[in-house]
Design an enzyme around this catalytic site. Structure first.
Site, mmCIF file in Angstrom:
data_model
loop_
_atom_site.group_PDB
_atom_site.id
_atom_site.type_symbol
_atom_site.label_atom_id
_atom_site.label_comp_id
_atom_site.label_asym_id
_atom_site.label_seq_id
_atom_site.Cartn_x
_atom_site.Cartn_y
_atom_site.Cartn_z
ATOM 1 N N ARG A 193 0.882 -1.028 -0.182
ATOM 2 C CA ARG A 193 -0.049 -0.017 -0.120
ATOM 3 C C ARG A 193 0.965 1.436 -0.025
ATOM 4 O O ARG A 193 0.532 2.314 0.551
ATOM 5 C CB ARG A 193 -0.871 -0.143 1.218
ATOM 6 C CG ARG A 193 -1.939 -1.275 1.339
ATOM 7 C CD ARG A 193 -2.756 -1.230 -0.008
ATOM 8 N NE ARG A 193 -3.664 -2.476 0.069
ATOM 9 C CZ ARG A 193 -3.542 -3.767 -0.685
ATOM 10 N NH1 ARG A 193 -2.503 -3.743 -1.599
ATOM 11 N NH2 ARG A 193 -4.392 -4.515 -0.781
ATOM 12 N N SER A 205 -12.306 0.411 3.444
ATOM 13 C CA SER A 205 -11.632 0.000 4.868
ATOM 14 C C SER A 205 -11.032 1.249 5.529
ATOM 15 O O SER A 205 -10.296 2.017 4.602
ATOM 16 C CB SER A 205 -10.568 -1.234 4.624
ATOM 17 O OG SER A 205 -11.102 -2.382 4.264
ATOM 18 N N GLU A 263 -6.475 4.118 6.640
ATOM 19 C CA GLU A 263 -6.016 4.064 5.400
ATOM 20 C C GLU A 263 -6.173 5.468 4.508
ATOM 21 O O GLU A 263 -5.445 5.702 3.592
ATOM 22 C CB GLU A 263 -6.759 2.719 4.402
ATOM 23 C CG GLU A 263 -6.368 1.354 4.958
ATOM 24 C CD GLU A 263 -6.803 0.470 3.645
ATOM 25 O OE1 GLU A 263 -6.709 0.893 2.767
ATOM 26 O OE2 GLU A 263 -6.894 -0.662 4.088
#
Length: 326
Positions: A178, A228, A303
């Site tokens: 990520r 998320s 996130e």
């Protein structure tokens, strides 16, 4: 920042004909349906327009921010007093030749995944349910099933703050979980070349349908959300489980602040029940973060990113320093 003057607006319209909109509701374009009013949003239709746009912004010293489909962003309740560059349908061409895919940054990821499947290529299945644009996906090295799009990248074309075109190989993109070099270098991803393997079209389609069915079963679909909320930390996962399970075990499932709610369907999602503000979301995130740290001894990292009124894209942890929940 003061609002843009008439000269700046005219110049933006000259550089990006048909791509300039003023006084845009961020809530109307946000996946979370949260945010104030943006002074101006500009959608370039080519790499050349993007280069000219960034060069003009640098020359005039204007604050700016770049967005895609907003699937990983929370906008300020105060709106946006910066030039907002949006890469979307006006820069979304896709060309496939043999096992190589050339795609512009504004293409919608589920559409791209279907195009790749239709060409009989495998490797993009894990992206089929991700509601975002390719530029954002590459910047975040996004994916699902613990996979990242970086494994398919050959080269990436980007534009720096001065309007110069840059090209990077997959190694130079510095992909990790990520993460990529583009999260810190201020360049805007314009397009990418990706490589996939030949596969059985029917099996690829079946895999994609299975992934979509699983996402529909597990994740909230009816209320606005940004996917998320918290990243999965391997050490925390091994000790206490995935973020959603930890948050649920601490009693937050269904918890509300204003119009924001920890989803009753999946605790690692925060949904907008209709009138949520950015502050409501940040309040819930702050409460959850502190409680998880106290309970399991691990920091749980958000996130999504926060977009300030001045166009700064900030890590939520940074935004929450000094933030006191109600």
């Amino acid at each position: 920042m003061e609002r843009l003057n008439a000269f700046d607006i005219r110049e933006l319209e000259r550089l990006c004909p048909g791509g300039v909109k003023e006084n845009v509701s961020l809530a109307a374009i946000s996946r979370w349906q949260i945010g104030g009013t943006a002074d101006v949003i500009v959608e370039p239709s080519s790499v050349a327009e993007l280069c000219s746009l960034r060069a003009f912004i640098a020359q005039e010293g204007l604050p700016s921010v770049v967005i895609g489909d907003t699937s990983n962003l929370l906008f300020s309740d105060e709106g946006l007093r910066a030039v907002c560059i949006r890469l979307g349908s006006r820069m979304s061409s896709v060309h496939i030749e043999n096992d190589i895919v050339h795609a512009q940054a504004g293409v919608w990821v589920p559409f791209l995944a279907r195009k790749i499947m239709s060409a009989g290529l495998t490797g993009a299945e894990h992206t089929c349910g991700i509601p975002g644009t390719l530029g954002g996906l590459i910047c975040m090295n996004g994916g699902s099933q613990r996979k990242g799009v970086g494994s398919s990248v050959v080269t990436v074309e980007s534009v720096d703050t001065a309007g110069n075109i840059c090209h990077r190989s997959v190694e130079q993109c510095e992909f990790s979980y990520r993460s990529s070099v583009y999260q810190n270098n201020s360049e805007v991803i314009a397009s990418a070349k990706l490589s996939f393997l030949s596969g059985d079209k029917l099996k690829i389609r079946q895999e994609m349908l299975s992934i979509l069915a699983e996402r529909n079963r597990k994740f909230p679909r009816k209320l606005p959300n940004c996917g998320s909320v918290f990243k999965s930390n391997p050490a925390m996962y091994e000790k206490a489980g995935p973020p959603g399970a930890i948050i649920e075990s601490l009693g937050f499932k269904g918890a509300c602040c204003g119009g924001a709610q920890v989803s009753p369907h999946h605790a690692n999602f925060i949904v907008n029940t209709g009138v949520a503000r950015a502050r409501d979301v940040l309040t819930l995130v702050s409460k959850i973060s502190r409680c998880v740290l106290e309970s399991v001894g691990h920091h749980i990292e958000p996130e999504f990113k926060f977009v300030s009124v001045h166009g700064e894209i900030m890590p939520v942890d940074e935004m929450l320093k000094g933030f006191f929940y109600e």
